[in-house]
Design a protein around this motif. Structure first.
Motif, short mmCIF file in Angstrom:
data_model
loop_
_atom_site.label_atom_id
_atom_site.label_comp_id
_atom_site.label_asym_id
_atom_site.label_seq_id
_atom_site.Cartn_x
_atom_site.Cartn_y
_atom_site.Cartn_z
N VAL A 149 0.82 -1.22 0.00
CA VAL A 149 0.00 0.00 0.00
C VAL A 149 0.85 1.26 0.00
O VAL A 149 0.57 2.22 -0.73
CB VAL A 149 -0.95 -0.01 1.22
CG1 VAL A 149 -1.73 1.29 1.29
CG2 VAL A 149 -1.91 -1.19 1.12
N LEU A 150 1.91 1.29 0.80
CA LEU A 150 2.67 2.52 0.99
C LEU A 150 3.87 2.66 0.07
O LEU A 150 4.41 3.75 -0.06
CB LEU A 150 3.15 2.61 2.45
CG LEU A 150 2.04 2.59 3.50
CD1 LEU A 150 2.64 2.60 4.90
CD2 LEU A 150 1.10 3.77 3.32
N SER A 151 4.30 1.58 -0.56
CA SER A 151 5.46 1.65 -1.44
C SER A 151 5.11 1.27 -2.88
O SER A 151 5.40 2.02 -3.81
CB SER A 151 6.58 0.73 -0.92
OG SER A 151 7.70 0.78 -1.76
N THR A 152 4.50 0.12 -3.07
CA THR A 152 4.22 -0.34 -4.43
C THR A 152 3.17 0.51 -5.12
O THR A 152 3.32 0.86 -6.30
CB THR A 152 3.76 -1.80 -4.40
OG1 THR A 152 4.74 -2.59 -3.72
CG2 THR A 152 3.57 -2.35 -5.80
N LEU A 153 2.10 0.84 -4.42
CA LEU A 153 1.04 1.65 -5.03
C LEU A 153 1.54 3.02 -5.47
O LEU A 153 1.30 3.43 -6.63
CB LEU A 153 -0.13 1.79 -4.05
CG LEU A 153 -1.35 2.56 -4.56
CD1 LEU A 153 -1.90 1.92 -5.83
CD2 LEU A 153 -2.42 2.64 -3.48
#
Length: 344
Positions: A93-97
């Motif tokens: 959620v916080l890195s890939t997106l």
């Protein structure tokens, strides 16, 4: 001197934090570089880079570090988390997106360089996308590897499960024989279940015999360790998503609107990382989140743009989906429910 457990914990945490923060910084820097090529001032470049550093710092201090501390200190809370992995949730959620979002933004900015889309390269650089997926896979491997020691031999949990399952199946067949014959002593003195032919028998599936080696070299080559297999399986599971994201870098895809569904469905397929490796729902989620959507996506790409995505990938998605539906649901229907054994 620090113990082995402390060293292992520190190394794992540093690797996970690097895998969490580096992709976002790299993609944002690429976006800043592409923005500068459009004629923006140098100030805009450093503003974007500063914002990316600030984002990583804030998320790390407010979310990543507190969650890590709670999971380490409050072990009773960690044991109540069943079926999903909070560390992978934070990474997805916080890195890939954000990384996927700015990867799409980079393609949109490059389309406007010099006001002409004809000057775009034939393919986009593979490094940013590969870095994002590599970081996720590294975190996935570390979370699996935490439960194993790094020194000494270790029998894999999978091997233990196979042995237990086989014994349970044999015990169940023996009990079936006892119930059908109504004479426990006769059943115990009879041949093994695989050789006996009782009324309403249940066949025991016996596969081909595996070889055993006397040679010292062959015995060494036949060694298996679940810790080494974790790395192989973790990369093979996501090969389909890697191939789909590679297609997003093709000129015919990123110059058109097809880049959006490719990134969206690829990100949806990555959501399976959130669940634990032995979650009973994982197979169903793999079909619903990856194979079934990829069937329609790959088929649409082939129809609209040609074979820019391998036909082998489409066949894989179709066969995996059809086989899952058939063996899990169709075989439960009466015309397909008769149990058959192979003559070989």
């Amino acid at each position: 001197m620090a113990s082995g457990k402390i060293i292992k914990l520190v190394v794992f945490e540093l690797l996970e934090f690097a895998a969490f923060s580096i992709p976002t910084l790299v993609i944002m820097e690429q976006f800043a570089t592409a923005k500068q090529r459009t004629g923006s001032e140098k100030t805009h470049y450093w503003l974007i880079v500063s914002c990316s550093i600030a984002y990583v710092a804030v998320v790390s201090l407010l979310i990543w570090v507190p969650v890590k501390v709670v999971l380490y200190k409050k072990r009773h809370l960690y044991k109540k988390i069943i079926g999903w992995r909070p560390v992978l949730v934070m990474c997805v959620v916080l890195s890939t997106l954000p990384s996927f979002s700015f990867s799409i933004a980079v393609t949109e900015v490059q389309k406007n360089i010099n006001g002409s889309a004809n000057l775009l390269p034939e393919s986009l650089p593979d490094l940013p996308v590969s870095l994002v997926l590599l970081s996720l896979i590294v975190v996935d491997i570390i979370e699996k590897l935490r439960h194993y020691p790094l020194r000494g031999s270790q029998k894999g949990y999978e091997d233990s499960d196979i042995c237990i399952t086989s014994l349970q199946q044999i015990k169940t067949v023996t009990e079936q024989v006892v119930q059908n014959d109504g004479n426990p002593s006769t059943a115990q003195a009879s041949k093994p279940p695989a050789m006996s032919q009782p009324r309403n028998h249940v066949a025991v599936l016996v596969g081909p015999l595996e070889p055993s080696f006397e040679s010292r070299i062959l015995r060494m080559m036949s060694q298996r360790d679940v810790r080494a297999e974790l790395f192989l399986r973790s990369f093979l599971v996501w090969s389909d998503t890697v191939e789909m994201l590679r297609v997003a870098g093709h000129q015919a895809v990123y110059k058109s609107g097809w880049v959006y569904p490719v990134y969206i469905f690829s990100f949806i397929s990555l959501l399976r990382m959130v669940f634990t490796p032995k979650n009973p729902l994982l197979n169903s989620l793999g079909i619903l989140m990856q194979d079934l959507p990829f069937v329609f996506l790959r088929l649409s790409l082939i129809i609209a743009l040609g074979t820019i995505t391998p036909v082998l990938g489409l066949c894989k998605n179709i066969l995996v989906t059809v086989s899952y539906i058939y063996f899990n649901y169709v075989t439960r229907l009466r015309p397909f429910s008769a149990f058959e054994t192979s003559p070989f």
